[in-house]
Write an enzyme that holds these catalytic residues in place. Structure first.
Site, PDB file in Angstrom:
ATOM      1  N   CYS A  89       0.825  -1.198   0.000  1.00 27.52           N
ATOM      2  CA  CYS A  89       0.000   0.000   0.000  1.00 27.52           C
ATOM      3  C   CYS A  89       0.865   1.256   0.000  1.00 27.52           C
ATOM      4  O   CYS A  89       0.439   2.299  -0.445  1.00 27.52           O
ATOM      5  CB  CYS A  89      -0.915   0.011   1.221  1.00 27.52           C
ATOM      6  SG  CYS A  89      -1.315  -1.612   1.813  1.00 27.52           S
TER       7      CYS A  89
HETATM    8  N1  PMP Z   1      -3.582  -3.539   8.533  1.00 31.14           N
HETATM    9  C1  PMP Z   1      -2.475  -4.200   8.181  1.00 31.14           C
HETATM   10  C2  PMP Z   1      -1.498  -4.597   9.263  1.00 31.14           C
HETATM   11  C3  PMP Z   1      -2.244  -4.546   6.847  1.00 31.14           C
HETATM   12  O1  PMP Z   1      -1.124  -5.208   6.503  1.00 31.14           O
HETATM   13  C4  PMP Z   1      -3.187  -4.175   5.862  1.00 31.14           C
HETATM   14  C5  PMP Z   1      -2.942  -4.508   4.402  1.00 31.14           C
HETATM   15  N2  PMP Z   1      -3.058  -5.861   4.142  1.00 31.14           N
HETATM   16  C6  PMP Z   1      -4.341  -3.482   6.273  1.00 31.14           C
HETATM   17  C7  PMP Z   1      -4.495  -3.181   7.617  1.00 31.14           C
HETATM   18  C8  PMP Z   1      -5.390  -3.034   5.296  1.00 31.14           C
HETATM   19  O2  PMP Z   1      -5.961  -4.108   4.628  1.00 31.14           O
HETATM   20  P1  PMP Z   1      -6.973  -3.878   3.404  1.00 31.14           P
HETATM   21  O3  PMP Z   1      -6.229  -3.074   2.384  1.00 31.14           O
HETATM   22  O4  PMP Z   1      -7.274  -5.261   2.962  1.00 31.14           O
HETATM   23  O5  PMP Z   1      -8.165  -3.170   3.913  1.00 31.14           O
END
Ligand code: PMP
Length: 394
Positions: free
Chosen positions: A329
């Site tokens: 991200c």
């Molecule tokens: N928290 C953590 C620790 C993450 O690694 C992630 C991404 N996988 C997220 C939150 C957010 O996940 P998502 O993009 O699936 O909403």
């Protein structure tokens, strides 16, 4: 591409749906498409399916009751719901939000937003492994504190936080603890009652369920304000027609993860430790990021001096190996990750990091192949880098 085969070592960015999960989802994509709010039998079939999934997810984390699980669209929504929902509900108790310096952006940004609405945020430091400074936490939890939110395990460093001690510190002062267990749930045992967690974020895809579904556990008796207002689904805490196939798949994924957890921990830890040892020992100026032992079984994060993580990633891609140069991200920016910097690394040190994440499908052959590839890639990149000392160049 010159590669003969594809080796995925970037499973933190996305996991395949377990075939057993897919199988239980299919009826809800086809014949059983009812809406659980409908009173007729098709609707009631959907309602029963959600109840079953709620029970499976509750059992994975030992929630008091299935009703303590609220289904959401994923970890980002669960984190937003927990943080905004709890501080808005309990704002009369204080305006100070405590978190760590190594949180995911889905924690960082809701808190940043809340600071524009009268809340204050305090970032607790971590040590060189990414472990929270418990003394600093203890000092900061005070009568003005409304919420403490800490990750269970860091998805970039792999480090698992001392949640039981954190919980003790927070609860000694009667404050609320939210834990983002996105990277840990389904991989390592989590017992919310034993650990004393008030709210917990979990995500389906991280445990081989479908994407677009997650959950927030909310302890019995804790109140939370919804983000979405509408038809009143999920006890009014998450309005909107439920994603039945997704929720059913998530339930099955949680059940499988619980049943097979010990076997997977043993298998992955062995592969993880061989990969760490193989990478760190085959080249000089190569270091492990995160804690050497207290880390997620699927996570290997290393850094190579004098080179860029992105160059390593692209070279590996040509050879058919998928890795990440940081949190998927955060990799839209070429800035080093705030998580790596928080462990005390300089910008240039953090830049040389790459992260391998394993899965249930990973095998010794793939790990050995990658260990064997790295010296050529790193030596070539170091030969081209102006940062490399002369004695390391050919
Ligand atoms: N928290 C953590 C620790 C993450 O690694 C992630 C991404 N996988 C997220 C939150 C957010 O996940 P998502 O993009 O699936 O909403």
């Amino acid at each position: 591409m010159s590669a003969q085969k594809l080796i995925n070592l970037d499973y933190a960015a996305g996991k395949p749906v377990d075939p057993r999960v897919k199988e239980v989802m299919l009826p809800y994509l086809e014949k059983s498409f009812g809406n659980p709010s409908s009173l007729h039998h098709l609707g009631q079939e959907a309602k029963t399916a959600i109840s079953q999934a709620r029970k499976q997810v509750a059992e994975l984390i030992n929630a008091e009751k299935p009703e303590n699980i609220i289904f959401t669209s994923g970890a980002t929504e669960s984190n937003n719901l927990a943080i905004k929902g709890l501080v808005n509900r309990y704002k009369d108790q204080g305006t100070k939000i405590l978190t760590s310096k190594v949180e995911h952006m889905s924690i960082v940004n809701p808190i940043k937003y809340l600071t524009t609405k009268g809340f204050e945020s305090i970032l607790i430091p971590v040590d060189k492994y990414g472990v929270l400074d418990l003394k600093a936490l203890d000092k900061e939890v005070d009568e003005k504190t409304v919420l403490v939110t800490i990750t269970y395990a860091n998805s970039e460093l792999g480090t698992i936080e001392p949640i039981k001690e954190i919980s003790r510190i927070v609860h000694e002062k009667n404050k609320i603890l939210h834990v983002d267990a996105t990277a840990a749930a389904g991989q390592v045992p989590i017992d919310v009652q034993d650990l004393g967690i008030d709210a917990l974020t979990i995500s389906s895809n991280d445990m081989y369920g479908p994407k677009g579904v997650g959950a927030l556990y909310v302890r019995e008796g804790l109140r939370i304000e919804p983000l979405l207002h509408g038809g009143g689904q999920e006890k009014g805490l998450r309005s909107g027609t439920e994603n039945i196939p997704g929720i059913v798949g998530f339930g099955k994924a949680a059940e499988i993860s619980k049943q097979e957890m010990q076997t997977n921990i043993i298998k992955l830890t062995k592969l993880r430790d061989r990969l760490i040892e193989g990478l760190v020992n085959s080249l000089p100026y190569t270091y492990l990021n995160g804690h050497p032992t207290n880390r997620l079984p699927d996570n290997v994060s290393v850094r190579y001096s004098f080179v860029e993580g992105e160059s390593i990633l692209l070279s590996l891609d040509v050879d058919g190996v998928l890795v990440s140069s940081g949190s998927a991200c955060a990799s839209k920016t070429l800035e080093p990750s705030h998580v790596l910097l928080a462990t005390g690394l300089k910008h240039e040190e953090a830049h040389g990091s790459i992260m391998f994440t394993l899965s249930r499908e990973s095998c010794t052959e793939d790990i050995e192949y990658v260990i064997g590839l790295m010296p050529n890639i790193i030596n070539r990149l170091r030969d081209m880098s102006p940062l490399t000392p002369k004695e390391l160049k050919k």
